[in-house]
Scaffold this motif. Sequence first.
Motif, mmCIF file in Angstrom:
data_model
loop_
_atom_site.group_PDB
_atom_site.id
_atom_site.type_symbol
_atom_site.label_atom_id
_atom_site.label_comp_id
_atom_site.label_asym_id
_atom_site.label_seq_id
_atom_site.Cartn_x
_atom_site.Cartn_y
_atom_site.Cartn_z
ATOM 1 N N ASN A 213 15.013 6.149 60.820
ATOM 2 C CA ASN A 213 14.042 7.234 60.704
ATOM 3 C C ASN A 213 13.448 7.592 62.065
ATOM 4 N N ASP A 214 13.132 6.561 62.854
ATOM 5 C CA ASP A 214 12.595 6.818 64.196
ATOM 6 C C ASP A 214 13.617 7.521 65.071
ATOM 7 N N MET A 215 14.889 7.082 64.981
ATOM 8 C CA MET A 215 15.933 7.697 65.801
ATOM 9 C C MET A 215 16.148 9.157 65.412
ATOM 10 N N SER A 216 16.207 9.437 64.085
ATOM 11 C CA SER A 216 16.417 10.820 63.656
ATOM 12 C C SER A 216 15.251 11.704 64.085
ATOM 13 N N GLY A 217 14.047 11.146 64.098
ATOM 14 C CA GLY A 217 12.901 11.913 64.572
ATOM 15 C C GLY A 217 13.014 12.245 66.048
ATOM 16 N N ARG A 218 13.449 11.254 66.836
ATOM 17 C CA ARG A 218 13.606 11.495 68.276
ATOM 18 C C ARG A 218 14.719 12.504 68.550
ATOM 19 N N VAL A 219 15.825 12.384 67.799
ATOM 20 C CA VAL A 219 16.931 13.330 67.984
ATOM 21 C C VAL A 219 16.481 14.745 67.647
ATOM 22 N N SER A 220 15.757 14.903 66.548
ATOM 23 C CA SER A 220 15.276 16.234 66.164
ATOM 24 C C SER A 220 14.339 16.805 67.223
ATOM 25 N N SER A 221 13.465 15.959 67.763
ATOM 26 C CA SER A 221 12.544 16.437 68.792
ATOM 27 C C SER A 221 13.290 16.872 70.044
ATOM 28 N N MET A 222 14.300 16.091 70.446
ATOM 29 C CA MET A 222 15.081 16.443 71.631
ATOM 30 C C MET A 222 15.838 17.752 71.423
ATOM 31 N N ILE A 223 16.411 17.935 70.230
ATOM 32 C CA ILE A 223 17.166 19.167 69.977
ATOM 33 C C ILE A 223 16.230 20.365 69.917
ATOM 34 N N ASN A 224 15.051 20.179 69.339
ATOM 35 C CA ASN A 224 14.077 21.273 69.317
ATOM 36 C C ASN A 224 13.681 21.682 70.737
ATOM 37 N N GLU A 225 13.448 20.686 71.575
ATOM 38 C CA GLU A 225 13.113 20.984 72.966
ATOM 39 C C GLU A 225 14.271 21.684 73.674
ATOM 40 N N LYS A 226 15.503 21.252 73.371
ATOM 41 C CA LYS A 226 16.668 21.893 73.986
ATOM 42 C C LYS A 226 16.788 23.349 73.550
ATOM 43 N N ASP A 227 16.557 23.611 72.243
ATOM 44 C CA ASP A 227 16.647 24.990 71.760
ATOM 45 C C ASP A 227 15.591 25.885 72.421
ATOM 46 N N VAL A 228 14.388 25.319 72.555
ATOM 47 C CA VAL A 228 13.331 26.101 73.210
ATOM 48 C C VAL A 228 13.717 26.401 74.653
ATOM 49 N N MET A 229 14.253 25.397 75.346
ATOM 50 C CA MET A 229 14.650 25.580 76.737
ATOM 51 C C MET A 229 15.784 26.591 76.862
ATOM 52 N N LEU A 230 16.800 26.502 75.976
ATOM 53 C CA LEU A 230 17.919 27.438 76.044
ATOM 54 C C LEU A 230 17.463 28.851 75.703
ATOM 55 N N GLY A 231 16.556 28.961 74.742
ATOM 56 C CA GLY A 231 16.036 30.290 74.427
ATOM 57 C C GLY A 231 15.329 30.895 75.611
ATOM 58 N N ALA A 232 14.562 30.080 76.313
ATOM 59 C CA ALA A 232 13.863 30.582 77.500
ATOM 60 C C ALA A 232 14.848 30.959 78.587
ATOM 61 N N ILE A 233 15.898 30.114 78.766
ATOM 62 C CA ILE A 233 16.910 30.420 79.782
ATOM 63 C C ILE A 233 17.618 31.727 79.444
ATOM 64 N N GLY A 234 18.000 31.876 78.155
ATOM 65 C CA GLY A 234 18.683 33.090 77.744
ATOM 66 C C GLY A 234 17.836 34.325 77.994
ATOM 67 N N HIS A 235 16.552 34.208 77.674
ATOM 68 C CA HIS A 235 15.656 35.356 77.886
ATOM 69 C C HIS A 235 15.492 35.646 79.375
ATOM 70 N N ASP A 236 15.293 34.583 80.166
ATOM 71 C CA ASP A 236 15.066 34.765 81.595
ATOM 72 C C ASP A 236 16.304 35.294 82.303
ATOM 73 N N LEU A 237 17.496 34.980 81.796
ATOM 74 C CA LEU A 237 18.715 35.468 82.444
ATOM 75 C C LEU A 237 19.096 36.863 81.971
ATOM 76 N N ARG A 238 18.924 37.122 80.690
ATOM 77 C CA ARG A 238 19.337 38.429 80.171
ATOM 78 C C ARG A 238 18.446 39.567 80.701
ATOM 79 N N THR A 239 17.201 39.255 80.931
ATOM 80 C CA THR A 239 16.308 40.306 81.447
ATOM 81 C C THR A 239 16.747 40.804 82.821
ATOM 82 N N PRO A 240 16.968 39.936 83.821
ATOM 83 C CA PRO A 240 17.463 40.442 85.117
ATOM 84 C C PRO A 240 18.870 41.017 85.025
ATOM 85 N N LEU A 241 19.718 40.492 84.100
ATOM 86 C CA LEU A 241 21.051 41.064 83.951
ATOM 87 C C LEU A 241 20.973 42.505 83.454
ATOM 88 N N ALA A 242 20.064 42.746 82.508
ATOM 89 C CA ALA A 242 19.895 44.112 82.010
ATOM 90 C C ALA A 242 19.404 45.030 83.128
#
Length: 467
Positions: free
Chosen positions: A250-279
Amino acid sequence: MKRLWPSSLVGQLLLVVALMLFLAQGINSFLLYRGAENQNLVEASTAAVARIAYGLDRQAVDRSDLRDVPKRSRRWGRLKTGSESAVTEDMGRLPELETRAGQAFTNMGITFSDIRATFTRHLTTDMSGYLIGANKGDWRNSPINRSMGGDSPPSETRGFVIISLQDADGQWISIASAVRERTPLLIRTLLLQTVTIYLLMLIPLILLGRYISRPLKSLTARAHSFQPGETSDLAEEGPPDMRELIRAFNDMSGRVSSMINEKDVMLGAIGHDLRTPLAALRVRVESVEDDVDRERMIAGIEDIDHTLDDILSLARVGRSSEESDPVDIRSLIETIVDEFTDLGHNVRYQRGEKQIAAVRETLVRRALRNLIGNAILYGKTADISVEKSGDKLMIYVDDDGPGIPEKTIDSMFEPFSRGDASRNRATGGSGLGLTLARAIARDHGGDIILKNRENGGLRATLMLPIG
């Protein structure tokens, strides 16, 4: 042998315990059987010693007084006497019985210069008239005794013990005693003992195994179906070690979920930050006067945008909010084929029977597009066919290209990998098509297999579970 060996840990434990109990009980049964055989020999020899002592005592009675002795007593005291021993040299001796007999006669004050004892399956003719114990039970087997509910018939005769003793005058005194077979009762006792041991040992082990296996099965099922972001913890059940394991999961699955959530937030920010100057860059490129330079710049920007889209899609596989729904795979393939043929590509589809599979349509559509796109890019044509194999649906995408060297097939699934020179960067693409397609297939419980065709070209197989 593999069919008999259980697949579960609890089943293997129970089988090993059962086999060890069976082996231990087998050894115990063998020892008890040998002990019973020795006991039968001791009882027969004891009877022979008693009859010899009785016979010698009767022979000491005066001949005139012998008339008053009952015939039965005289028959019981009958011994074989002679100058030769009834136990010959070729017979196997029984030293233990000889020692016991010597000790018994010493205690009775009778001395013999030599004592011999043997066991034989068949009694010799010269000893047939000097046998005791063979007619034992005649009275018990009589009709009168059976009608009165007497004892059960005696056991069968297994053989005979012969004892010969040499007195001070050099004469040999011999007698034979029947050895009874009591193993049927022993076998019944051993069987009852074995069943009792198995019940006392295996029933608690089965209950303990179920106590352990129930939470273990739940943990295994949760591990197989684990999806990042699950908020419910698995209930902690079973013995302390199992509870600690579930708590750690249970502890491991919680940590994995937290890491993936952080990764999704980071990738979303990267995608937004890159697509804006590309446009913004795309807007500026439109003002370039040179048509050739402008088209090259636009193509470069689109290539970056497509690569970024593939990276984000690959990162989100397994986290899609789209639910699996029954989809007609045949219609899905036809739609994709129409898209490619409208663009002028040579894509052929061998229409088969209607096949329904529970998939995420958007993701499967993307995986098929990647496979067909690769076939067109490197083989100029793409032939698609569908086949059902067990509980799997096999979607074949064949091309007429140069194929892939066998040693580099596995590496083609690595991100940004392109294989040989015919698949260089000039052909376009981000190098993530196969990686993304396989991730989508495995997210559905399937896989993608690449194999060179015998007549040239490559076959990409997309496997999807049915149901």
